[in-house]
Design a protein around this motif. Structure first.
Motif, PDB file in Angstrom:
ATOM      1  N   SER A  19     -29.555 -70.707  35.401  1.00  0.00           N
ATOM      2  CA  SER A  19     -28.871 -71.910  35.864  1.00  0.00           C
ATOM      3  C   SER A  19     -27.705 -72.256  34.940  1.00  0.00           C
ATOM      4  O   SER A  19     -26.611 -72.611  35.407  1.00  0.00           O
ATOM      5  CB  SER A  19     -29.878 -73.058  35.927  1.00  0.00           C
ATOM      6  OG  SER A  19     -29.286 -74.213  36.438  1.00  0.00           O
ATOM      7  N   GLU A  20     -27.913 -72.133  33.632  1.00  0.00           N
ATOM      8  CA  GLU A  20     -26.832 -72.415  32.680  1.00  0.00           C
ATOM      9  C   GLU A  20     -25.615 -71.533  32.976  1.00  0.00           C
ATOM     10  O   GLU A  20     -24.478 -72.002  32.958  1.00  0.00           O
ATOM     11  CB  GLU A  20     -27.304 -72.171  31.243  1.00  0.00           C
ATOM     12  CG  GLU A  20     -28.156 -73.303  30.676  1.00  0.00           C
ATOM     13  CD  GLU A  20     -27.316 -74.531  30.313  1.00  0.00           C
ATOM     14  OE1 GLU A  20     -26.227 -74.378  29.748  1.00  0.00           O
ATOM     15  OE2 GLU A  20     -27.760 -75.647  30.613  1.00  0.00           O
ATOM     16  N   ALA A  21     -25.871 -70.250  33.240  1.00  0.00           N
ATOM     17  CA  ALA A  21     -24.762 -69.326  33.520  1.00  0.00           C
ATOM     18  C   ALA A  21     -24.064 -69.715  34.825  1.00  0.00           C
ATOM     19  O   ALA A  21     -22.825 -69.683  34.925  1.00  0.00           O
ATOM     20  CB  ALA A  21     -25.288 -67.892  33.597  1.00  0.00           C
ATOM     21  N   LEU A  22     -24.839 -70.105  35.818  1.00  0.00           N
ATOM     22  CA  LEU A  22     -24.250 -70.478  37.108  1.00  0.00           C
ATOM     23  C   LEU A  22     -23.429 -71.762  36.995  1.00  0.00           C
ATOM     24  O   LEU A  22     -22.349 -71.889  37.587  1.00  0.00           O
ATOM     25  CB  LEU A  22     -25.354 -70.654  38.154  1.00  0.00           C
ATOM     26  CG  LEU A  22     -26.018 -69.336  38.590  1.00  0.00           C
ATOM     27  CD1 LEU A  22     -27.365 -69.595  39.259  1.00  0.00           C
ATOM     28  CD2 LEU A  22     -25.088 -68.569  39.530  1.00  0.00           C
ATOM     29  N   LEU A  23     -23.912 -72.722  36.214  1.00  0.00           N
ATOM     30  CA  LEU A  23     -23.176 -73.984  36.051  1.00  0.00           C
ATOM     31  C   LEU A  23     -21.845 -73.744  35.330  1.00  0.00           C
ATOM     32  O   LEU A  23     -20.853 -74.422  35.595  1.00  0.00           O
ATOM     33  CB  LEU A  23     -24.031 -74.993  35.278  1.00  0.00           C
ATOM     34  CG  LEU A  23     -25.283 -75.492  36.011  1.00  0.00           C
ATOM     35  CD1 LEU A  23     -26.219 -76.210  35.043  1.00  0.00           C
ATOM     36  CD2 LEU A  23     -24.920 -76.401  37.169  1.00  0.00           C
ATOM     37  N   ALA A  24     -21.851 -72.750  34.422  1.00  0.00           N
ATOM     38  CA  ALA A  24     -20.636 -72.450  33.654  1.00  0.00           C
ATOM     39  C   ALA A  24     -19.678 -71.542  34.426  1.00  0.00           C
ATOM     40  O   ALA A  24     -18.554 -71.304  33.978  1.00  0.00           O
ATOM     41  CB  ALA A  24     -21.023 -71.781  32.329  1.00  0.00           C
ATOM     42  N   SER A  25     -20.115 -71.021  35.570  1.00  0.00           N
ATOM     43  CA  SER A  25     -19.284 -70.092  36.349  1.00  0.00           C
ATOM     44  C   SER A  25     -18.153 -70.855  37.049  1.00  0.00           C
ATOM     45  O   SER A  25     -18.151 -72.096  37.080  1.00  0.00           O
ATOM     46  CB  SER A  25     -20.140 -69.385  37.402  1.00  0.00           C
ATOM     47  OG  SER A  25     -20.519 -70.312  38.411  1.00  0.00           O
ATOM     48  N   ASP A  26     -17.220 -70.111  37.637  1.00  0.00           N
ATOM     49  CA  ASP A  26     -16.122 -70.761  38.370  1.00  0.00           C
ATOM     50  C   ASP A  26     -16.674 -71.680  39.445  1.00  0.00           C
ATOM     51  O   ASP A  26     -16.219 -72.807  39.618  1.00  0.00           O
ATOM     52  CB  ASP A  26     -15.218 -69.705  39.022  1.00  0.00           C
ATOM     53  CG  ASP A  26     -14.352 -69.008  37.996  1.00  0.00           C
ATOM     54  OD1 ASP A  26     -14.310 -69.480  36.834  1.00  0.00           O
ATOM     55  OD2 ASP A  26     -13.731 -67.987  38.350  1.00  0.00           O
TER      56      ASP A  26
END
Ligand code: FMN
Length: 152
Positions: free
Chosen positions: A126-133
């Motif tokens: 989730s952290e990676a997805l929130l930081a994604s474009d």
């Protein structure tokens, strides 16, 4: 990211008391009583932004929608969010959930340990997805809806 790609509005409601298990698991969750008539996404684990209506504060979250089959035999659907960056209980507050991406199906785990292991991985994902474009775009939409342009 299929079914939440089209979501342009948050899922809103009031935070109510859940079964009280989450904190003991190390994953406290805010349980949302969704506003009547809301579109609740299908059962699954999602990443999303959490907006607190009273203050406008925005938090990073992992959302569980489902019947908590590891613990319950009912079909009642619970909407819960674990905030990564705050440990307040949110009780009685109105919040909005801005969905970013679906992470996985809900699973009936054989043990609590298996659930906790999976939830830890969900939070990392989730952290990676929130930081994604896409995550940043959804955040911009949430802030714009709140009349703000600054980022979190
Ligand atoms: C990141 C995350 C993933 C979850 N995944 C599952 C799951 O796959 N299966 C399940 O039965 N419950 C899942 N849950 C829900 C938990 O069972 C629930 O949060 C816990 O039982 C606490 O419920 P309570 O807030 O009503 O006390 C998940 C919760 C979180 C925060």
């Amino acid at each position: 990211m299929n079914d939440v790609r089209a979501v342009r509005a948050p899922l809103t409601g009031e935070v109510v008391h859940g079964a009280g298990r989450g904190r003991g698991l190390g994953f406290p969750t805010a349980n949302l009583a969704a506003d009547p008539g809301s579109h609740v996404p299908p059962p699954a684990i999602y990443s999303g932004w959490v907006v607190r209506h009273a203050t406008g504060a925005v938090h990073r979250g992992t959302i569980s929608i489902g019947s908590n089959p590891t613990f319950c035999d009912t079909t009642d659907v619970h909407v819960e969010v674990h905030c990564h960056d705050v440990s307040d209980d949110f009780y009685g507050e109105r919040i909005g959930l801005w969905f970013v991406a679906r992470i996985r199906d809900t699973v009936k785990f054989a043990s609590t340990d298996d659930l906790v292991r999976a939830a830890r991985l969900d939070v990392l994902r989730s952290e990676a997805l929130l930081a994604s474009d896409r995550g940043r775009r959804v955040l911009t939409g949430a802030l714009a809806a709140d009349g703000r342009t600054a980022s979190v």
